[in-house]
Each structure stands twice: as structure tokens, then as C-alpha cells.
Design a protein around this motif. Structure first.
Motif, PDB file in Angstrom:
ATOM      1  N   PHE A  49      31.930 -24.521  63.125  1.00 54.40           N
ATOM      2  CA  PHE A  49      31.291 -25.300  64.390  1.00 54.40           C
ATOM      3  C   PHE A  49      32.459 -26.075  64.697  1.00 54.40           C
ATOM      4  O   PHE A  49      32.426 -26.400  65.968  1.00 54.40           O
ATOM      5  CB  PHE A  49      30.114 -26.041  63.998  1.00 54.40           C
ATOM      6  CG  PHE A  49      28.761 -25.662  64.361  1.00 54.40           C
ATOM      7  CD1 PHE A  49      28.731 -25.613  65.688  1.00 54.40           C
ATOM      8  CD2 PHE A  49      28.059 -24.753  63.494  1.00 54.40           C
ATOM      9  CE1 PHE A  49      27.411 -25.045  66.128  1.00 54.40           C
ATOM     10  CE2 PHE A  49      26.805 -24.270  63.933  1.00 54.40           C
ATOM     11  CZ  PHE A  49      26.311 -24.339  65.508  1.00 54.40           C
ATOM     12  N   GLY A  50      33.495 -26.536  63.776  1.00 55.25           N
ATOM     13  CA  GLY A  50      34.398 -27.525  64.155  1.00 55.25           C
ATOM     14  C   GLY A  50      34.602 -28.758  63.446  1.00 55.25           C
ATOM     15  O   GLY A  50      35.318 -29.797  63.806  1.00 55.25           O
ATOM     16  N   ILE A  51      33.749 -28.735  62.540  1.00 51.58           N
ATOM     17  CA  ILE A  51      33.574 -30.114  61.653  1.00 51.58           C
ATOM     18  C   ILE A  51      34.677 -30.054  60.384  1.00 51.58           C
ATOM     19  O   ILE A  51      34.587 -29.119  59.949  1.00 51.58           O
ATOM     20  CB  ILE A  51      32.282 -30.381  60.985  1.00 51.58           C
ATOM     21  CG1 ILE A  51      31.204 -30.525  62.008  1.00 51.58           C
ATOM     22  CG2 ILE A  51      32.368 -31.628  60.146  1.00 51.58           C
ATOM     23  CD1 ILE A  51      31.296 -31.762  62.996  1.00 51.58           C
ATOM     24  N   SER A  52      35.488 -31.032  60.060  1.00 49.65           N
ATOM     25  CA  SER A  52      36.350 -31.120  58.942  1.00 49.65           C
ATOM     26  C   SER A  52      35.727 -31.537  57.672  1.00 49.65           C
ATOM     27  O   SER A  52      34.466 -31.860  57.809  1.00 49.65           O
ATOM     28  CB  SER A  52      37.091 -32.354  59.352  1.00 49.65           C
ATOM     29  OG  SER A  52      36.717 -33.637  59.206  1.00 49.65           O
ATOM     30  N   VAL A  53      36.239 -31.111  56.584  1.00 51.55           N
ATOM     31  CA  VAL A  53      35.740 -31.275  55.323  1.00 51.55           C
ATOM     32  C   VAL A  53      35.314 -32.830  55.101  1.00 51.55           C
ATOM     33  O   VAL A  53      34.213 -33.071  54.492  1.00 51.55           O
ATOM     34  CB  VAL A  53      36.548 -30.893  54.365  1.00 51.55           C
ATOM     35  CG1 VAL A  53      36.098 -31.249  53.111  1.00 51.55           C
ATOM     36  CG2 VAL A  53      36.890 -29.428  54.385  1.00 51.55           C
ATOM     37  N   PRO A 105      26.350 -28.256  70.976  1.00 54.09           N
ATOM     38  CA  PRO A 105      27.634 -27.870  71.735  1.00 54.09           C
ATOM     39  C   PRO A 105      28.953 -27.698  70.949  1.00 54.09           C
ATOM     40  O   PRO A 105      29.143 -28.579  70.165  1.00 54.09           O
ATOM     41  CB  PRO A 105      27.788 -28.840  72.684  1.00 54.09           C
ATOM     42  CG  PRO A 105      27.190 -29.991  72.224  1.00 54.09           C
ATOM     43  CD  PRO A 105      26.209 -29.843  71.190  1.00 54.09           C
ATOM     44  N   ARG A 106      29.706 -26.563  71.073  1.00 57.49           N
ATOM     45  CA  ARG A 106      30.898 -26.406  70.365  1.00 57.49           C
ATOM     46  C   ARG A 106      32.085 -26.785  71.094  1.00 57.49           C
ATOM     47  O   ARG A 106      33.124 -26.935  70.700  1.00 57.49           O
ATOM     48  CB  ARG A 106      30.959 -24.953  69.798  1.00 57.49           C
ATOM     49  CG  ARG A 106      30.174 -24.460  68.854  1.00 57.49           C
ATOM     50  CD  ARG A 106      30.343 -23.224  68.420  1.00 57.49           C
ATOM     51  NE  ARG A 106      31.703 -23.114  67.538  1.00 57.49           N
ATOM     52  CZ  ARG A 106      32.226 -22.034  67.169  1.00 57.49           C
ATOM     53  NH1 ARG A 106      32.023 -20.915  68.066  1.00 57.49           N
ATOM     54  NH2 ARG A 106      33.322 -22.244  66.714  1.00 57.49           N
ATOM     55  N   ASP A 107      31.900 -26.950  72.521  1.00 58.53           N
ATOM     56  CA  ASP A 107      33.228 -27.565  73.277  1.00 58.53           C
ATOM     57  C   ASP A 107      33.459 -28.692  73.276  1.00 58.53           C
ATOM     58  O   ASP A 107      34.510 -29.271  73.968  1.00 58.53           O
ATOM     59  CB  ASP A 107      33.052 -26.841  74.655  1.00 58.53           C
ATOM     60  CG  ASP A 107      31.719 -27.004  75.267  1.00 58.53           C
ATOM     61  OD1 ASP A 107      30.683 -27.494  74.777  1.00 58.53           O
ATOM     62  OD2 ASP A 107      31.354 -26.694  76.452  1.00 58.53           O
ATOM     63  N   HIS A 108      32.719 -29.740  72.822  1.00 59.27           N
ATOM     64  CA  HIS A 108      32.766 -31.130  72.984  1.00 59.27           C
ATOM     65  C   HIS A 108      32.672 -31.631  71.444  1.00 59.27           C
ATOM     66  O   HIS A 108      31.527 -31.888  70.885  1.00 59.27           O
ATOM     67  CB  HIS A 108      31.839 -31.850  73.834  1.00 59.27           C
ATOM     68  CG  HIS A 108      32.074 -31.414  75.343  1.00 59.27           C
ATOM     69  ND1 HIS A 108      31.203 -30.281  75.718  1.00 59.27           N
ATOM     70  CD2 HIS A 108      32.689 -32.070  76.292  1.00 59.27           C
ATOM     71  CE1 HIS A 108      31.670 -30.344  77.065  1.00 59.27           C
ATOM     72  NE2 HIS A 108      32.766 -31.051  77.291  1.00 59.27           N
ATOM     73  N   PHE A 115      25.462 -34.275  67.589  1.00 60.24           N
ATOM     74  CA  PHE A 115      24.347 -33.465  67.228  1.00 60.24           C
ATOM     75  C   PHE A 115      24.098 -33.443  65.853  1.00 60.24           C
ATOM     76  O   PHE A 115      23.021 -33.406  65.428  1.00 60.24           O
ATOM     77  CB  PHE A 115      24.677 -32.305  67.920  1.00 60.24           C
ATOM     78  CG  PHE A 115      24.006 -31.933  69.341  1.00 60.24           C
ATOM     79  CD1 PHE A 115      23.135 -31.272  69.517  1.00 60.24           C
ATOM     80  CD2 PHE A 115      24.632 -32.810  70.548  1.00 60.24           C
ATOM     81  CE1 PHE A 115      22.617 -31.169  70.755  1.00 60.24           C
ATOM     82  CE2 PHE A 115      24.029 -32.649  71.701  1.00 60.24           C
ATOM     83  CZ  PHE A 115      23.103 -31.820  71.925  1.00 60.24           C
ATOM     84  N   PHE A 116      25.144 -33.354  65.054  1.00 58.94           N
ATOM     85  CA  PHE A 116      25.159 -33.190  63.646  1.00 58.94           C
ATOM     86  C   PHE A 116      24.619 -34.389  62.886  1.00 58.94           C
ATOM     87  O   PHE A 116      23.637 -34.267  61.870  1.00 58.94           O
ATOM     88  CB  PHE A 116      26.346 -32.642  63.018  1.00 58.94           C
ATOM     89  CG  PHE A 116      26.725 -31.308  62.908  1.00 58.94           C
ATOM     90  CD1 PHE A 116      26.177 -30.249  62.026  1.00 58.94           C
ATOM     91  CD2 PHE A 116      27.184 -30.692  64.207  1.00 58.94           C
ATOM     92  CE1 PHE A 116      26.579 -29.047  61.830  1.00 58.94           C
ATOM     93  CE2 PHE A 116      27.133 -29.116  64.266  1.00 58.94           C
ATOM     94  CZ  PHE A 116      27.017 -28.385  63.317  1.00 58.94           C
ATOM     95  N   VAL A 117      24.849 -35.730  63.358  1.00 56.52           N
ATOM     96  CA  VAL A 117      24.419 -36.761  62.821  1.00 56.52           C
ATOM     97  C   VAL A 117      22.956 -37.069  62.899  1.00 56.52           C
ATOM     98  O   VAL A 117      22.317 -37.194  61.806  1.00 56.52           O
ATOM     99  CB  VAL A 117      25.070 -37.858  63.545  1.00 56.52           C
ATOM    100  CG1 VAL A 117      24.502 -39.311  63.046  1.00 56.52           C
ATOM    101  CG2 VAL A 117      26.604 -38.158  63.007  1.00 56.52           C
ATOM    102  N   VAL A 118      22.562 -36.575  64.054  1.00 54.83           N
ATOM    103  CA  VAL A 118      20.991 -36.591  64.394  1.00 54.83           C
ATOM    104  C   VAL A 118      20.404 -35.627  63.595  1.00 54.83           C
ATOM    105  O   VAL A 118      19.290 -35.969  63.008  1.00 54.83           O
ATOM    106  CB  VAL A 118      20.835 -36.270  66.088  1.00 54.83           C
ATOM    107  CG1 VAL A 118      19.321 -36.075  66.163  1.00 54.83           C
ATOM    108  CG2 VAL A 118      21.311 -37.379  66.785  1.00 54.83           C
TER     109      VAL A 118
END
Length: 469
Positions: A49-53, A105-108, A115-118
Motif C-alpha cells: 500500500f506504501g507503508i514502511s516497515v 487512498p494510495r496516491d496520498h 486511514f490505516f491509523v483509524v
């Protein structure tokens, strides 16, 4: 919401514990709530999705912190105002958390992280609301039928059905995530257009959303079993008063009194305290290892399409381990049960730290088996020693301890990863390769942390026992 209250009602004995309504629905809820199609690709899904480790570790710490804050209050509320309400909340929260992932969203990237925190907060609230409460409403239904001694059988079947469902979700989840595999399947079906990773990214999430709806259906039909008594007196822990006598304005006071009384009871009951402490230690470390499983599979050179097979292999072991745990719990001492878990966990984690290509599956299987053993023994022994009126609260304290361990480990591990990444001075290596390098170099801390924790817990128990002789 209308709940069916069944206080002090005599029912004819069911021919089997699995014929009790709450037991069958408890099993269904456990299976649908815990077996998710994105689990075989959990870590890589977040990364893709674009999240780092490091962000991934932080998100898991947020998840655990949410559970820590909500765990005991949710258990107390369940004991005071009703357990069904908490489970309905948990099921609907699962639906919403899946919808958030479907829309992320993947572009921001900054918005994506929000979003992932929620998502993690909602997931943590759902876990806290369900933790212990599902066991309490099922155990009390058994107790009402005079079959409390059948709880081991219920745990055995629940874990084995979960393992079977895990096999399905692991295989299907990993398969639909693999764009190459899905393209080949589409070609066989006559669809020439190739399928891209962007198109398969959310497929496991969509499937898990279906399971969330099934969770809602399972909990809506539960019977609200009122325990025979609850704490009311501040002067003695043996005095019991029906939770139904509490008015709305007294609910908060009753919740506070029950929380404090239960905390004192745990501290004054060495056996339960020791079981919870060992569960706290094992669960945090082993759960973090399981969370990082898909990244581990990548590092031992397994293709993504096989992740589901690997998860299925782990689940096959889970079909047999609960039966073995049941036999040992009934025929061996608690010390023997906990000792066997120590040996299993340490041997598995130490083997995983070598990252042997392909062969690394064997120690992973051993370590993940220790996770199943921990869950069985902690539930078996804590429920065995706990009174009905405070069962959900005690189990919430247990969940609180486990999630404090998991959350602290997540924060520590995220910091460790960032420190190690800052020390990497290699040029010409892409970010993903650096992430992989740091992951392999830091994994040995898991068996080290478990060994050190065991020494601390053992020493603490020795000191506690000497002071209370």
C-alpha cells in the motif's frame, strides 16, 4: 437494541455442549472474527500500500495501545451491562474497519497513513470488546446447563475449526493476492487481459468484509446470560449482588468497584497471576512474530503465491495441537504445560533467526505452534479458577496484559528498525533491500527477549512467593 435476558432459568441439559446456543454462536464468531483472508499477506499488504516497515510496527503499536486502553473497561461493562452488547459492537466495528481499508487512498501517503491509523484503532476497539467477553458468554451458558467441565472440549473444537478455516483463508487470500497466479487463472477462463498487482491488492480485504457480515449475524442471535452475582460491597469480595439491580446512574460506580475488586483478586490469587504473566510474555513476542510472518517468508525465498500454503501448514498443526493441549491440561500439572510451551517457543524462535532458505519453515511451524499452546493453556486455567460474576473482567485483565506486552514490543521494534536503518551506509541499494537487511539483522532479538522475560518472570514469582509465605 433488544437483548434476550436469561437470568436463573433452568433448562433441560443439552446432550452436548455444542447444542447450547451461545456455544455454537461463540464458535462461529471466533472463526469468522479471527480467520481473515488478508492474514497470509498481512505485512506485505501494508508495505505494498506504501507503508514502511517502521510505520507498520507503529501501526501495530497503535492497535495494541487502543486495546490496552479499552480492554478492562470493555470487560467491566460486559459484566455490568451485558456481554452481548459488547460482541455486537465488536462485529460492527469489524465491518467498518474493513470498509476503511477498501476505501484507503494510495496516491496520498500521509492521508493513507491516517486511514490505516483509524483502521487500527477500530480494530483495537473490536478486539478489546470481544476479548474475554465471547468466552464469558459461552462459559456461563455452559455453567447454566451444568456443563462447565466441558469447556476444554469447546476450546478444542473451536481451535480446530479455526485451524481448518485458517487453511481456507490462507490459501485463498494468498492466491487472490498473487497477480501472476490470478492472470494465469483468468487466461484459462478465456480472459486475455492481464491482472495487475493494483487490481489484486484489495481482494483479500473484500473477502474479509464478507466474514465481518457473518460475525454480525452470529452475535445478533446470542442469549444474554446474566451471571448469578456481581460485586457490590466494597468491604468484602465474597458479597454478590445481581447486576440487574444496578440502575443506569450506578453503572459507572459498579464498574469501578468491579475493576478494583477484580484487580485485587488477581493479585491475591498467585496461580492466576502467574498464568497471566506467562501469557503476557509469550503472547506479545509470538504474536509479533506471527504478524511479521509474510515478511519472514519472503526472506527465506518463498514466492508470494505459497504464503497461503505456508499458513495452511501452520493451521494443519493447529488442528492437532489443541487436542494434545487438552490431554496435557487434564493429565499433567500446569507447570509441565507451561514448561513445554517454553521449550517449544524458544526452539522455534531460535531456529527462525537463522533464516534458512525453505528449511526455515520448520522452526516457524514450531514457534507458531507455541502460540496455539499459549492461547489454550491461559484460557483453560484462568477460566477454571475464575468466578462467573467477574469472568469477563478477569479475562479483560488477561487481554490487557498481553496487549501491553505486544504494544511495548511493537514500539521497541519500530525504534530498533529505525536505528539500524540509520546505521546502514551502503550505496546503490534500494529501500526495500535495506528494509529486508534490517529485518534479518534484528530478528534475533525475539528469542533473546523471550529468554530474558522468562528469567524476570521466574525471579519475580520466586520473590512474590517468599514474601507471601
Amino acid at each position: 437494541m433488544t437483548t434476550r435476558s436469561v437470568p436463573h432459568v433452568s433448562h433441560p441439559p443439552s446432550p452436548s455442549p455444542f447444542g447450547v446456543n451461545n456455544v455454537s454462536r461463540f464458535i462461529a464468531f471466533r472463526v469468522f472474527f479471527n480467520c481473515r483472508f488478508y492474514y497470509p499477506v498481512f505485512t506485505v499488504l501494508f508495505l505494498d500500500f506504501g507503508i514502511s516497515v517502521a510505520q507498520f510496527a507503529i501501526l501495530n503499536a497503535v492497535w495494541a495501545a487502543t486495546i490496552v486502553l479499552a480492554e478492562v473497561p470493555s470487560g467491566v461493562l460486559a459484566d455490568v451491562v451485558g456481554r452481548k452488547r459488547l460482541l455486537v459492537f465488536a462485529a460492527f466495528s469489524m465491518v467498518v474497519e474493513m470498509l476503511i481499508l477498501c476505501l484507503a487512498p494510495r496516491d496520498h501517503l500521509s492521508l493513507l497513513f491516517g486511514f490505516f491509523v483509524v483502521n487500527r484503532i477500530l480494530s483495537g476497539l473490536a478486539e478489546a470488546a470481544a476479548s474475554g467477553v465471547d468466552e464469558a458468554i459461552a462459559y456461563d451458558a455452559l455453567q447454566e446447563q451444568g456443563m462447565a467441565d466441558q469447556w476444554g472440549r469447546v476450546l478444542d473444537r473451536t481451535m480446530r475449526l479455526q485451524s481448518i478455516m485458517f487453511i481456507l483463508t490462507m490459501m485463498v487470500g494468498a492466491a487472490v493476492y498473487d497477480a501472476d497466479l490470478m492472470s494465469r487463472v483468468a487466461a484459462l477462463a478465456g480472459w486475455e487481459a492481464g491482472i495487475t498487482p493494483e487490481q489484486t491488492l484489495r481482494l483479500p480485504i473484500y473477502l474479509t468484509l464478507v466474514l465481518a457480515v457473518l460475525c454480525v449475524m452470529a452475535v445478533l442471535g446470542l442469549d444474554e446470560i446474566r451471571p448469578p452475582g456481581a460485586h457490590e460491597s466494597e468491604h468484602t469480595e465474597s458479597h454478590q449482588a445481581s447486576p440487574q439491580t444496578f440502575s443506569t446512574r450506578h453503572t459507572m460506580g459498579a464498574a469501578v468497584r468491579l475493576t478494583l475488586a477484580t484487580g485485587r483478586w488477581i493479585l491475591k490469587t498467585p496461580f492466576v497471576l502467574v498464568v497471566i504473566l506467562y501469557g503476557m510474555l509469550f503472547d506479545g513476542i509470538l504474536r509479533m512474530t506471527v504478524t511479521l510472518a509474510s515478511q519472514y517468508y519472503r526472506m527465506i525465498q518463498l514466492p508470494e503465491s505459497s504464503f497461503g500454503l505456508m499458513g495452511s501448514a501452520m493451521s494443519v498443526a493447529g488442528i492437532f495441537i489443541p487436542r494434545l493441549c487438552l490431554w496435557m491440561a487434564e493429565n499433567r500439572s500446569p507447570a509441565f504445560c507451561l514448561g513445554s510451551t517454553v521449550v517449544t517457543a524458544l526452539s522455534g524462535l531460535c531456529g527462525m533467526a537463522f533464516f534458512w532458505p525453505y528449511i526455515g519453515l520448520v522452526p516457524a511451524l514450531i514457534a507458531f505452534s507455541a502460540m496455539t499452546m499459549t492461547g489454550f493453556y491461559v484460557s483453560y486455567f484462568v477460566n477454571q479458577k475464575t468466578s462467573s460474576f467477574q469472568r469477563a473482567t478477569v479475562l479483560s485483565f488477561k487481554g490487557l496484559a498481553c496487549n501491553i506486552s505486544y504494544g511495548m514490543l511493537g514500539i521497541f521494534y519500530a525504534g530498533l528498525l529505525e536505528v539500524k536503518k540509520s546505521q546502514v551506509k551502503v550505496h546503490g541499494i534500494d529501500t526495500q533491500s535495506i528494509e529486508n537487511m534490517v529485518f534479518t539483522e534484528t530478528f534475533f532479538w525475539f528469542p533473546v527477549a523471550l529468554a530474558a522475560g522468562l528469567i524476570v518472570v521466574w525471579a519475580g514469582v520466586r520473590i512474590f512467593r517468599k514474601q507471601n509465605k
